[in-house]
Design a protein around this motif. Structure first.
Motif, short mmCIF file in Angstrom:
data_model
loop_
_atom_site.label_atom_id
_atom_site.label_comp_id
_atom_site.label_asym_id
_atom_site.label_seq_id
_atom_site.Cartn_x
_atom_site.Cartn_y
_atom_site.Cartn_z
N ILE A 1 -41.82 6.68 8.30
CA ILE A 1 -41.36 7.26 7.03
C ILE A 1 -42.54 7.75 6.19
O ILE A 1 -42.52 8.85 5.64
CB ILE A 1 -40.53 6.23 6.23
CG1 ILE A 1 -39.23 5.89 6.98
CG2 ILE A 1 -40.22 6.76 4.84
CD1 ILE A 1 -38.30 7.07 7.18
N TYR A 2 -43.59 6.93 6.11
CA TYR A 2 -44.75 7.31 5.31
C TYR A 2 -45.46 8.51 5.92
O TYR A 2 -45.86 9.44 5.20
CB TYR A 2 -45.72 6.14 5.19
CG TYR A 2 -46.90 6.45 4.29
CD1 TYR A 2 -46.77 6.43 2.90
CD2 TYR A 2 -48.14 6.79 4.82
CE1 TYR A 2 -47.83 6.74 2.07
CE2 TYR A 2 -49.22 7.10 4.00
CZ TYR A 2 -49.05 7.07 2.63
OH TYR A 2 -50.11 7.38 1.82
N ILE A 3 -45.63 8.49 7.23
CA ILE A 3 -46.30 9.61 7.92
C ILE A 3 -45.53 10.90 7.73
O ILE A 3 -46.12 11.97 7.47
CB ILE A 3 -46.47 9.28 9.42
CG1 ILE A 3 -47.57 8.21 9.60
CG2 ILE A 3 -46.83 10.53 10.22
CD1 ILE A 3 -47.66 7.66 11.01
N LEU A 4 -44.20 10.84 7.83
CA LEU A 4 -43.39 12.04 7.64
C LEU A 4 -43.52 12.58 6.21
O LEU A 4 -43.61 13.79 5.99
CB LEU A 4 -41.92 11.74 7.95
CG LEU A 4 -41.57 11.52 9.43
CD1 LEU A 4 -40.10 11.13 9.58
CD2 LEU A 4 -41.86 12.78 10.25
N GLY A 5 -43.54 11.66 5.22
CA GLY A 5 -43.70 12.07 3.83
C GLY A 5 -45.04 12.75 3.60
O GLY A 5 -45.12 13.81 2.95
N GLY B 1 -49.18 8.51 -5.77
CA GLY B 1 -47.83 8.77 -6.25
C GLY B 1 -47.74 10.11 -6.94
O GLY B 1 -46.75 10.85 -6.78
N GLU B 2 -48.77 10.45 -7.73
CA GLU B 2 -48.80 11.75 -8.41
C GLU B 2 -48.88 12.88 -7.38
O GLU B 2 -48.26 13.93 -7.55
CB GLU B 2 -49.99 11.81 -9.36
CG GLU B 2 -50.00 13.04 -10.26
CD GLU B 2 -51.14 13.04 -11.26
OE1 GLU B 2 -51.41 14.11 -11.84
OE2 GLU B 2 -51.77 11.98 -11.46
N ALA B 3 -49.66 12.66 -6.31
CA ALA B 3 -49.78 13.67 -5.25
C ALA B 3 -48.43 13.92 -4.58
O ALA B 3 -48.03 15.06 -4.35
CB ALA B 3 -50.81 13.23 -4.22
N GLY C 1 -41.48 11.13 -5.94
CA GLY C 1 -42.80 10.88 -5.36
C GLY C 1 -43.36 9.51 -5.70
O GLY C 1 -43.66 8.71 -4.78
N PRO C 2 -43.51 9.18 -6.99
CA PRO C 2 -44.02 7.85 -7.36
C PRO C 2 -43.12 6.73 -6.87
O PRO C 2 -43.60 5.66 -6.48
CB PRO C 2 -44.05 7.91 -8.90
CG PRO C 2 -44.20 9.36 -9.22
CD PRO C 2 -43.39 10.07 -8.17
N ALA C 3 -41.80 6.95 -6.88
CA ALA C 3 -40.87 5.93 -6.39
C ALA C 3 -41.06 5.71 -4.89
O ALA C 3 -41.01 4.57 -4.40
CB ALA C 3 -39.43 6.35 -6.68
#
Length: 496
Positions: free
Chosen positions: A236-240, A362-364, A373-375
């Motif tokens: 999930i993180y890699i895809l994001g 999170g800002e990125a 994004g931050p969530a």
């Protein structure tokens, strides 16, 4: 009193994470790279095929062991090790490296990871070679065992090996409550409160209950949860992160240019004395790289040693992949997500945002995904940090077992679970600093063991390459102990 402790810890911490120690960490990786003939490159196709590739082609790698077998599968050992290493360092650590070391720090993270692959490889080879079974039938391995039984077997080194083994176990035990527990939980609680307004006490209670249900069940339950949680959270993180890089694709080339340019930049961002830029990039890149993948600290070898594998080199290759996945893949994607988001001036390397740590990442993500994004990052830290707690609970258990025997490990687990609630509600600035120091102190006895026993790693590697790759008919090197060597040699086949 607290001020005095902080001052003493600051001195020790500056040494532990200073240039000499970082040179020792990387130097050990360079030595093992040379002794194994650049195994991570010369046999890259082979170790990728027998690690990541085997997950999809070899059922033996992922097959669960029976109830009577106290070991875990090779895939479970990898996931549990990654559970402990893929944590806040992949988000907060990368952000800190970019802020204080500039884009060039990422290049030095890669260098640390490249050589760290062989340090982690060597630790795991020694871990399997010197592991034993405890009274419960569980494999027990780690730096403490190859220090006692490997280094301690050298002439006039019996007491030195035993003392270093105890020191390693004590440092690991203390670090498990700090960097492996309270600091991780504190990060989760802070992010949950900031992103969703959830009280820290509520977060602490929920995490204490969830962790308790897993940790009390021992290594097999921890491994069972990790093999489901780690692939999910990583994918999930890699895809994001990949989504951000694709959307900001035009900036990817400039981001890599900034990384390579910044790695050798003589002046720090905004000016400064000549050479300060290179020093900051190198120091922060190396520090955050080691903090992220833990190669050289001797931590993950304790779970790798619980694997049902018979070949030390086979588990060593999982160690190579562990560092590759943690730093080369996850940390790099975090860095690219930030660098391509417009929050960093790619010409000067200056961070244009006032955000720090996870807030910067999170800002990125927010530049592409908006308020989600931050969530997203808050949830990522929840999963990353919680999995780290599960992995470190096993490390602490093994250290406690070595010091006090396996009969009393339930006492450690209960205390560890209670400390989760403390971590969610306490101000942990000093606790974080102390645990960071203990975490680094683990590296000293561990690296002494790896360096002294490096000839054994070289012999085991050559033996494996000659048998498995060159197909020579020679006896395997599977264990330092004749009875375990004979047991493991029985029924040895290609999948082991």
């Amino acid at each position: 009193m607290e001020k005095m402790i902080a001052q003493i810890n600051g001195i020790v911490n500056n040494f532990v994470w200073g240039i000499p120690m970082l040179v020792l960490l990387v130097g050990t990786g360079i030595l093992m790279t040379v002794l194994t003939k650049v195994f991570q490159v010369s046999h890259i196709g082979y170790w990728m095929k027998h690690t990541f590739g085997s997950i999809f082609t070899d059922k033996h790698i992922t097959k669960h062991t029976g109830a009577e077998d106290k070991s875990i599968s090779q895939f479970q050992s990898l996931c549990t090790a990654l559970a402990a290493t893929i944590g806040t360092g992949n988000i907060v650590g990368v952000a800190s490296a970019l802020i204080f070391g500039g884009p060039g720090a990422i290049f030095w993270m890669w260098i640390v990871a490249f050589f760290g692959m062989m340090t982690n490889y060597s630790e795991n080879v020694l871990g399997i070679y010197f592991r034993r079974k405890n009274s419960k039938g569980e494999w027990s391995g780690g730096a403490m065992y190859y220090l006692r039984d490997g280094l301690g077997a050298k002439k006039h080194m019996k007491y030195v090996g035993s003392v270093l083994a105890v020191l390693f176990s004590v440092f690991c035990l203390l670090a498990s409550f700090g960097i492996g527990n309270m600091s991780q939980i504190n990060s989760i609680a802070g992010n949950m409160q900031g992103a969703f307004g959830i009280p820290k006490l509520a977060t602490g209670i929920v995490l204490m209950v969830l962790a308790g249900l897993v940790i009390i069940g021992g290594i097999k339950r921890i491994a069972s949860v990790s093999e489901k949680l780690v692939p999910f959270m990583a994918i999930i993180y890699i895809l994001g992160a990949l989504g951000i890089c694709i959307i900001n694709g035009k900036q990817v080339g400039a981001a890599f240019t900034a990384i390579f340019k910044g790695a050798f930049q003589m002046k720090a961002v905004g000016g400064g004395i000549v050479g300060s830029g290179l020093k900051l990039a190198l120091t922060w890149g190396m520090k955050r790289g080691v903090f992220s993948n833990e190669a050289g600290l001797g931590s993950s070898v304790m779970v790798h040693s619980s694997s049902n594998v018979k070949e030390p080199v086979r588990q060593g290759m999982w160690g190579i992949f562990e560092v590759f996945a943690d730093t080369i893949v996850v940390c790099t994607l975090t860095a690219l997500a930030v660098l391509t988001s417009g929050l960093v001036d790619l010409n000067t390397g200056a961070v244009l945002s006032s955000s720090e740590g996870s807030a910067l990442v999170g800002e990125a993500f927010g530049t592409v995904f908006g308020q989600a994004g931050p969530a997203f990052i808050a949830i990522a830290i929840l999963l990353f940090a919680f999995s780290t707690v599960l992995g470190w609970s096993h490390y602490g258990t093994k250290a406690f077992e070595y010091l006090f025997s396996e009969k009393w490990t339930i006492v450690y687990r209960v205390i560890f679970i209670v400390f989760i609630l403390c971590g969610a509600t306490m101000n942990l600035e000093l606790a974080w600093d102390l645990s960071d120091t203990f975490n680094g102190l683990m590296a000293i006895p561990n690296l002494i063991g790896v360096l002294v026993l490096s000839p054994i790693v070289m012999k085991i590697t050559k033996n494996y390459v000659d048998r498995r790759i060159k197909h020579q008919d020679i006896d395997p090197m599977l264990s330092a102990f004749p009875e375990i060597q004979a047991e493991q040699a029985r029924g040895l086949d290609e999948s082991d």
